[in-house]
Design an enzyme around this catalytic site. Structure first.
Site, PDB file in Angstrom:
ATOM      1  CG  HIS A  87      -4.281   3.890  11.996  1.00 23.00           C
ATOM      2  ND1 HIS A  87      -5.108   4.839  12.537  1.00 23.00           N
ATOM      3  CD2 HIS A  87      -4.319   4.085  10.643  1.00 23.00           C
ATOM      4  CE1 HIS A  87      -5.606   5.598  11.584  1.00 23.00           C
ATOM      5  NE2 HIS A  87      -5.161   5.158  10.408  1.00 23.00           N
TER       6      HIS A  87
ATOM      7  CG  HIS B  18      -8.853   2.841  11.181  1.00 24.42           C
ATOM      8  ND1 HIS B  18      -7.568   2.538  10.828  1.00 24.42           N
ATOM      9  CD2 HIS B  18      -9.412   3.422  10.090  1.00 24.42           C
ATOM     10  CE1 HIS B  18      -7.348   2.911   9.566  1.00 24.42           C
ATOM     11  NE2 HIS B  18      -8.449   3.454   9.101  1.00 24.42           N
TER      12      HIS B  18
ATOM     13  CD  GLN C  32     -12.349   5.317  -1.243  1.00 22.99           C
ATOM     14  OE1 GLN C  32     -13.425   4.783  -0.993  1.00 22.99           O
ATOM     15  NE2 GLN C  32     -11.652   5.922  -0.292  1.00 22.99           N
TER      16      GLN C  32
ATOM     17  CE  LYS D  49      -4.613  11.261   7.999  1.00 21.00           C
ATOM     18  NZ  LYS D  49      -5.220  10.634   6.808  1.00 21.00           N
TER      19      LYS D  49
ATOM     20  CB  SER E 163      -3.830   2.995   6.177  1.00 24.85           C
ATOM     21  OG  SER E 163      -4.977   2.930   6.986  1.00 24.85           O
TER      22      SER E 163
HETATM   23  P1  AMP Z   1      -9.648   4.961   6.011  1.00 21.44           P
HETATM   24  O1  AMP Z   1      -9.482   3.525   6.319  1.00 21.44           O
HETATM   25  O2  AMP Z   1      -8.359   5.700   5.799  1.00 21.44           O
HETATM   26  O3  AMP Z   1     -10.679   5.223   4.934  1.00 21.44           O
HETATM   27  O4  AMP Z   1     -10.250   5.616   7.313  1.00 21.44           O
HETATM   28  C1  AMP Z   1     -11.454   5.134   7.865  1.00 21.44           C
HETATM   29  C2  AMP Z   1     -11.979   6.148   8.830  1.00 21.44           C
HETATM   30  O5  AMP Z   1     -11.001   6.390   9.844  1.00 21.44           O
HETATM   31  C3  AMP Z   1     -12.238   7.513   8.148  1.00 21.44           C
HETATM   32  O6  AMP Z   1     -13.442   8.052   8.675  1.00 21.44           O
HETATM   33  C4  AMP Z   1     -11.036   8.314   8.562  1.00 21.44           C
HETATM   34  O7  AMP Z   1     -11.273   9.716   8.589  1.00 21.44           O
HETATM   35  C5  AMP Z   1     -10.765   7.781   9.949  1.00 21.44           C
HETATM   36  N1  AMP Z   1      -9.389   8.048  10.335  1.00 21.44           N
HETATM   37  C6  AMP Z   1      -8.279   7.844   9.587  1.00 21.44           C
HETATM   38  N2  AMP Z   1      -7.178   8.269  10.235  1.00 21.44           N
HETATM   39  C7  AMP Z   1      -7.614   8.765  11.427  1.00 21.44           C
HETATM   40  C8  AMP Z   1      -6.960   9.359  12.554  1.00 21.44           C
HETATM   41  N3  AMP Z   1      -5.644   9.551  12.578  1.00 21.44           N
HETATM   42  N4  AMP Z   1      -7.716   9.737  13.601  1.00 21.44           N
HETATM   43  C9  AMP Z   1      -9.070   9.553  13.593  1.00 21.44           C
HETATM   44  N5  AMP Z   1      -9.748   8.999  12.564  1.00 21.44           N
HETATM   45  C10 AMP Z   1      -9.033   8.613  11.493  1.00 21.44           C
END
Ligand code: AMP
Length: 281
Positions: free
Chosen positions: A34, A37, A61, A151, A188
């Site tokens: 989204h 990312h 995880q 976040k 996500s």
């Molecule tokens: P994930 O795919 O959920 O593991 O997230 C991958 C990276 O994107 C991680 O470093 C998250 O902290 C970051 N992330 C997830 N959601 C957001 C958001 N709303 N704003 C900024 N970074 C995000």
């Protein structure tokens, strides 16, 4: 954008770039991408010559197997998004590539209190899994700069500790939280919310905003109570609401000159959402 599925191929290609003097930025993700990312990718592109993004839904995880099975996979949407954002390299390993010896009996890390506070308490083993996958990814990519989202505030602290433990000279950048227009932090997991749950989910942002507005004038227990009321009125089942020391995540008894952060984890139906907001004096 070049796509690698094998760590060996990725490593040799990056080594070549490193020798040519290119700096490497890295954005690890679980996919189902989204705008949050993409914001990390944009920040990486501003400060590094090459941006590497990984998509890997890391089984180690997920403390809840149902959460792992239901984790959204949207590669056909993710790849064009990454191309549009200007990512140079996409690393798309499978489980065997990341864990050639399997996923049982893996190494463990001393995370100190981070292991038992907040996410550590409610998702036992989660941060061990984060460290297991991040160590492998970091050793494969060997980035100069690593970009992660605020976040996942506690995750950033865990990864900083991991970098120090394994002694990699990578700089971690903790980047701002991107939100929907109504304040809900992009995630996500939001696609799993029903329309009613999606409407209710703004209660997290409202609860955090109420804490931020009341801090430091009102006592912390009163702020936490008010936040709990907002969350419960929005149909949330709450894991925690905490006002914590921004450096340690230990609960704060009162306002702190060293920085404070409000953190929430709560379920809307089966979907667990987390969010946080830094507080100022
Ligand atoms: P994930 O795919 O959920 O593991 O997230 C991958 C990276 O994107 C991680 O470093 C998250 O902290 C970051 N992330 C997830 N959601 C957001 C958001 N709303 N704003 C900024 N970074 C995000």
């Amino acid at each position: 954008m070049i796509l690698f599925k094998r760590a060996g191929d990725l490593g040799s290609w990056l080594e070549h770039q490193r020798k040519a003097g290119q700096t490497i930025g890295f954005v690890p993700t679980l996919g189902a991408l989204h705008a949050g990312h993409i914001s990390l990718i944009t920040i990486s592109k501003k400060s590094t010559a090459l941006t590497v993004c990984s998509i890997f839904v890391n089984p180690t995880q997920f403390n809840d197997p149902k959460d792992f099975q239901k984790y959204p996979v949207t590669l056909e949407k993710d790849i064009p998004m990454l191309e549009k954002a200007g990512v140079d390299v996409l690393f798309l390993p499978d489980v065997a590539e990341m864990y050639p010896q399997g996923t049982t009996g893996l190494e463990t890390y001393d995370l100190g209190p981070l292991e038992t506070l907040l996410e550590g308490k409610y998702r036992p083993g989660h941060f061990q899994g984060v460290c297991q996958v991040m160590r492998r990814l970091l050793e494969m990519v060997r980035p100069d700069h690593l970009f992660m989202g605020s976040k996942d505030y506690q995750q950033c602290m865990v990864v900083q500790r991991l970098l120090e433990t394994i002694g990699l000279p990578t700089t971690l950048h903790r980047c701002p939280i991107l939100r929907e227009a109504d304040g809900l932090a992009m995630s996500s997991r939001n696609v799993r919310l029903t329309p009613d749950q999606r409407a209710n989910a703004t209660a997290i942002y409202r609860a955090l905003t109420a804490i931020k507005t009341g801090y430091p004038a009102q006592p912390i227990p009163i702020l936490i109570d008010a936040a709990l009321h907002i969350l419960e009125a929005g149909g949330f089942r709450v894991d925690y609401v905490s006002v914590a020391d921004a450096r340690t995540l230990e609960p704060l008894p009162g306002p702190s000159p060293d920085g404070a952060v409000a953190l929430i984890a709560a379920f809307q139906g089966e979907v667990r959402l987390i969010d946080n907001m830094e507080l100022s004096l």
